[in-house]
Design an enzyme around this catalytic site. Structure first.
Site: not given
Length: 765
Positions: A126-127
């Site tokens: 996600e990051d």
């Protein structure tokens, strides 16, 4: 990371995200050295002076993981640290401290190596835009699948924030249904974020806490994770109502000293009684959580002193039989309060919880609550499904708790198959996350747990979707009752089916479980699709005429409508209107706005009339629209009543009498969802309504009234009786079917003139 931003409510974007480090910089990571040197290497970081080490984590994992598994965990840590290098949390700590903390919580539950690795890696996709394929190559498909289930859908364009939130929840819950470790890691993630939420702005604290209370707390309870359930509740409470939390905390601290004498006296008396009976046991005082105290004060309108005047104790014994022996010893020591005993050992709660509960009158006349359980039961009560999800019993079969959890998770997949969109799916799942349950039996004595308030129809759908779809009647404890009958603990339920029976829209008004609602909606959505499309087309044409627009829409206007409504075709919009998913009046008003906003580019002619007035034209109700229009069961409007309409998602238009108290309350909450409606002419059907007749308690009264109802050409669909205000009077409640208000008035006049009738009124709920 999981400190939530406005883009999603599942996980949070990093506060200060760093770009993914290029391959040439990998040696700069503190994790590029052996883990034994990680703590020393981390002190060289310039971003923060805090040390992020996995020493405590590896020490804990070494208690139950093999050396080969520990090596895999260290590899996952090094990769995660490398990906999050330069990224910090709002608190200023290195970001890697968060995945380590999540993994430590999972280690407390003794989750397996794949779950621990997923905890350390849960934010890299996600990051830092790590692809699932890369995780599969490095750590294997099971770990990559877990991480993928924990990652939100940031790359997809959604029509609204609500749709994005619902779709992210659906992704997580479906991943959980396939592998419960997804939600265990997610709950650990949420718990650490709640523990460190103080670094966020107050408004974000409240928003994240409300989401925690609404979704994650019920899931933790449903899975039996009582420790995390209680801590999440208190943490969310402290951020939603910080002043109330501080006031209660101060009051509890002051009261604790005043209660010490009574607590010690009860504890010594209980220990002596159990020792005299030869029962080895551990006795603990049981503290109420601050949120538990607050909720009891709020829900039961009690003062603080009234809540704190109930003392709680937990007794842990060494065997199943000694649980009941301990109960007998307690009842010999103090007198039990009638109706305050529950046996959750014989019939466990849906989340696997087992204990004996009893309330006794202790010293000074104070109520004392006791929970009695074995050590194994205590372990499950605190850790729930995490206690032994990954383990089989000696025979290699699933435990009762695992079977119940598996059945619930499987029901999520069933609901998903029958659900139209993510918001509806989330609605159904939330319905099933009730903490209170009612326990009933099949005719073969199998125990079925359902949410409190569930009906016989919910029971039918719980057994099998086909049984629910074909249900026509039920027997509860061998007595014939309606399918809408609410179930009580201990009821024995038998469902009577017929191949010709099919669900009706009215069933949605009295089912409580998500599985039943999704199955009924799925059936209504798929049957007679052509008829639904034609009905929707008719309703939209009627609505367009009402706002003085030509029902024949030009192609340019249709294209613009489809683009803004996310529909694939005009027929899809017609079908949605026919099954109640969209409201014809709203679609017509939307089309009117498109015409007025972009009239030069859309060749279109009004049918005439004042457009400003047209927007206020009421929607005409005929009562034969099917799923798209429902008459509210609370007030049961009939032709001749002044009415108002409420637009409800996936239920279409719900029509209330304009004096209905429920409608008035909902108008205050959602004023923009109410529109003017009126009855059409030539209504060729009957309408349900309720009346109550108060009569002298004498022989033949019911027969006389029933005969008069029949002679008045009125059908009786339901009747029940209860004692009136006076001993010699009886109230008889009828649900009847009439043509309109005039028909009802004639009937009521005729009944009023019967001998023995004292009063007759129409019930509006």
């Amino acid at each position: 990371m999981n400190i939530i931003d406005t883009n999603s409510s599942l996980t949070a974007a990093p506060e200060h995200p760093a770009p993914r480090p290029p391959a040439s910089k990998k040696k700069l990571s503190s994790a590029a050295t052996p883990v034994a040197d990680a703590a020393n290497a981390s002190t060289t970081r310039t971003t923060n002076s805090c040390v992020a080490s996995i020493t405590d984590l590896t020490n804990r994992l070494s208690e139950y993981l093999a050396p080969g598994d520990l090596k895999l965990v260290k590899e996952a840590y090094r990769f995660s640290d490398e990906m999050h290098l330069g990224q910090v949390r709002k608190s200023g700590e290195p970001y890697i401290s968060h995945p380590i903390a999540v993994a430590e919580i999972c280690a407390e539950w003794k989750l397996d190596v794949q779950a621990i690795m997923a905890a350390l890696l849960h934010d890299v996709m996600e990051d830092q835009d790590v692809k699932k394929e890369e995780l599969i190559e490095r750590f294997g498909a099971p770990v990559a699948t877990l991480v993928d289930g924990l990652s939100k859908l940031e790359k997809i364009e959604f029509q609204s924030q609500i749709e994005a939130q619902a779709e992210n929840f659906r992704k997580m819950l479906l991943a959980m249904a396939r592998d419960v470790r997804v939600i265990l890691v997610k709950l650990a993630d949420r718990l650490h974020n709640m523990r460190t939420l103080g670094a966020m702005a107050p408004e974000k604290q409240r928003r994240i806490s409300r989401e925690t209370m609404e979704v994650y707390v019920p899931i933790a309870h449903r899975l039996g994770l009582n420790n995390i359930y209680r801590e999440l509740q208190d943490l969310a409470f402290s951020h939603i109502y910080p002043m109330r939390y501080r006031t209660l905390a101060k009051a509890v601290k002051a009261a604790r000293g005043n209660r010490r004498e009574v607590v010690n006296k009860i504890m010594e008396a209980v220990k002596d009684a159990l020792a005299s009976a030869g029962l080895p046991a551990q006795v603990y005082g049981r503290e109420k959580t601050l949120y538990g105290i607050y909720r009891k004060m709020h829900d039961k309108k009690l003062s603080f002193s009234q809540v704190l005047d109930v003392y709680g104790f937990r007794i842990v014994v060494d065997s199943f039989q000694n649980s009941y022996y301990a109960l007998g010893s307690l009842h010999a020591l103090y007198k039990p309060m009638p109706g305050k005993f529950k046996d959750y050992i014989a019939i466990p709660k849906t989340n696997g919880y087992q204990s004996l509960h009893t309330t006794l009158i202790g010293p000074y006349g104070t109520p004392v609550e006791f929970q009695i359980r074995t050590q194994d039961m205590h372990h499950v009560a605190e850790s729930g499904v995490a206690a032994h999800w990954l383990y089989k019993n000696e025979e290699g079969s699933l435990t009762d708790l695992q079977q119940r959890t598996h059945a619930w998770l499987q029901s999520l997949l069933d609901i998903q198959k029958q659900t139209g969109d993510s918001a509806e799916f989330l609605e159904h799942v939330k319905i099933d996350l009730f903490p209170d349950s009612v326990y009933v039996f099949t005719p073969k004595s199998k125990i079925i747990a359902l949410p409190r308030g569930a009906t016989a129809l919910d029971f039918a759908y719980t057994i099998h979707t086909d049984i629910g779809d074909q249900a026509i009647a039920t027997r509860i404890n061998n007595e014939p009752v309606p399918l809408r009958s609410e179930l009580k603990n201990g009821d024995i339920i038998e469902i009577i089916t017929s191949p010709s029976s099919r669900p009706t829209p009215n069933w949605l008004t009295y089912v409580r479980t998500g599985k039943a609602r999704s199955a009924i909606r799925h059936y209504l959505r798929t049957i007679n699709l052509n008829e639904s499309t034609e009905l929707g087309k008719h309703l939209l044409a009627q609505a367009l005429v009402a706002v003085h627009l030509n029902p024949e829409l030009p192609d340019a206007l249709v294209d613009k409508l489809l683009n803004e409504s996310s529909a694939k075709s005009l027929d899809e919009i017609h079908t949605d209107i026919g099954i109640g998913k969209r409201m014809a009046a709203l679609v017509a008003r939307h089309i009117l706005d498109l015409v007025e906003d972009d009239s030069p580019s859309i060749p279109f002619q009004h049918t005439g009339g004042d457009k400003a007035f047209a927007k206020r034209d009421p929607v005409i109700i005929y009562g034969s629209e099917g799923v798209s229009v429902q008459l509210a069961p609370c007030c049961m409007p009939i032709p001749g009543d002044a009415i108002i309409g409420q637009l409800k998602r996936d239920q279409g238009l719900v029509v209330h009498v304009d004096t209905c108290e429920n409608a008035k309350r909902m108008q205050v909450k959602e004023p923009d969802r109410w529109i003017d409606v009126s009855w059409g002419e030539d209504l060729n059907r009957r309408f349900d309504t309720r009346i109550t007749v108060t009569v002298n308690n004498e022989r033949g009264a019911l027969a006389r009234i029933a005969a008069e109802i029949g002679e008045s050409d009125v059908n009786i669909s339901h009747v029940n009786m209860e004692d009136g205000d006076a001993n010699d009077m009886t109230n008889i409640h009828f649900t009847i079917q009439v043509d309109d208000r005039l028909h009802l008035a004639r009937l009521m006049r005729n009944i009023k003139h019967l001998n023995g009738v004292s009063k007759i009124v129409r019930d509006h709920g």
